[in-house]
Design a protein around this motif. Sequence first.
Motif, PDB file in Angstrom:
ATOM      1  N   SER A   2       3.805  44.950 -19.022  1.00  0.00           N
ATOM      2  CA  SER A   2       3.659  45.077 -17.569  1.00  0.00           C
ATOM      3  C   SER A   2       2.247  44.759 -17.082  1.00  0.00           C
ATOM      4  O   SER A   2       2.064  44.383 -15.914  1.00  0.00           O
ATOM      5  CB  SER A   2       4.061  46.477 -17.121  1.00  0.00           C
ATOM      6  OG  SER A   2       3.270  47.454 -17.783  1.00  0.00           O
ATOM      7  N   LYS A  15       7.649  59.051 -10.647  1.00  0.00           N
ATOM      8  CA  LYS A  15       7.873  58.368 -11.921  1.00  0.00           C
ATOM      9  C   LYS A  15       7.149  59.091 -13.045  1.00  0.00           C
ATOM     10  O   LYS A  15       6.231  59.863 -12.825  1.00  0.00           O
ATOM     11  CB  LYS A  15       7.409  56.920 -11.835  1.00  0.00           C
ATOM     12  CG  LYS A  15       8.205  56.076 -10.852  1.00  0.00           C
ATOM     13  CD  LYS A  15       7.824  54.610 -10.966  1.00  0.00           C
ATOM     14  CE  LYS A  15       8.675  53.753 -10.044  1.00  0.00           C
ATOM     15  NZ  LYS A  15       8.329  52.308 -10.166  1.00  0.00           N
ATOM     16  N   GLU A  27       3.040  47.444  -7.105  1.00  0.00           N
ATOM     17  CA  GLU A  27       3.627  48.361  -8.093  1.00  0.00           C
ATOM     18  C   GLU A  27       2.613  48.922  -9.073  1.00  0.00           C
ATOM     19  O   GLU A  27       2.947  49.765  -9.906  1.00  0.00           O
ATOM     20  CB  GLU A  27       4.762  47.669  -8.865  1.00  0.00           C
ATOM     21  CG  GLU A  27       4.415  46.310  -9.407  1.00  0.00           C
ATOM     22  CD  GLU A  27       4.909  45.187  -8.493  1.00  0.00           C
ATOM     23  OE1 GLU A  27       4.698  45.277  -7.250  1.00  0.00           O
ATOM     24  OE2 GLU A  27       5.488  44.212  -9.026  1.00  0.00           O
ATOM     25  N   ASP A  28       1.362  48.485  -8.979  1.00  0.00           N
ATOM     26  CA  ASP A  28       0.300  49.094  -9.780  1.00  0.00           C
ATOM     27  C   ASP A  28      -0.240  50.364  -9.121  1.00  0.00           C
ATOM     28  O   ASP A  28      -1.083  51.053  -9.700  1.00  0.00           O
ATOM     29  CB  ASP A  28      -0.861  48.117  -9.989  1.00  0.00           C
ATOM     30  CG  ASP A  28      -0.475  46.915 -10.829  1.00  0.00           C
ATOM     31  OD1 ASP A  28      -0.903  45.788 -10.485  1.00  0.00           O
ATOM     32  OD2 ASP A  28       0.249  47.089 -11.831  1.00  0.00           O
ATOM     33  N   ALA A  76       2.939  56.937 -11.108  1.00  0.00           N
ATOM     34  CA  ALA A  76       3.282  56.664  -9.714  1.00  0.00           C
ATOM     35  C   ALA A  76       4.134  57.816  -9.187  1.00  0.00           C
ATOM     36  O   ALA A  76       4.779  58.527  -9.960  1.00  0.00           O
ATOM     37  CB  ALA A  76       4.043  55.349  -9.614  1.00  0.00           C
ATOM     38  N   SER A 127       0.246  45.659   0.170  1.00  0.00           N
ATOM     39  CA  SER A 127       0.877  44.323   0.138  1.00  0.00           C
ATOM     40  C   SER A 127       0.477  43.480   1.336  1.00  0.00           C
ATOM     41  O   SER A 127      -0.157  43.942   2.248  1.00  0.00           O
ATOM     42  CB  SER A 127       2.390  44.485   0.093  1.00  0.00           C
ATOM     43  OG  SER A 127       2.830  45.239   1.209  1.00  0.00           O
TER      44      SER A 127
END
Length: 115
Positions: free
Chosen positions: A62, A43, A88-89, A40, A115
Amino acid sequence: QVQLVESGGGLVQAGGSLRLSCAASGFTFSRNAIGWYRQAPGKQRELVGTISSGGFTNYPDSVKGRFIISRDNAKKTVYLQMNSLLPEDTAVYYCKVTMSWTDYWGQGTQVTVSS
């Protein structure tokens, strides 16, 4: 030469599903474990799961229960089925093979979960 090509990424709503593919060439596919990773923005690259040459799979907590890795040795392809996707994927997803202590990576495919 060793080549891995990911495909199947895209934009999906939270709760949806996607299936990624990793097509391999240039090595004896059936004898090697393959790993899926993701990175990501901002990250570190992280492990999503692995599949052994015998088809055994392993996942981090996760994604356990949501993601499934499979392989088709005749097609020299590994799949990553992603269900119940979360924002968050969102990441670039890569496949990797390690041979003779050398890691070979694909170019990655973008997955975006809204989302």
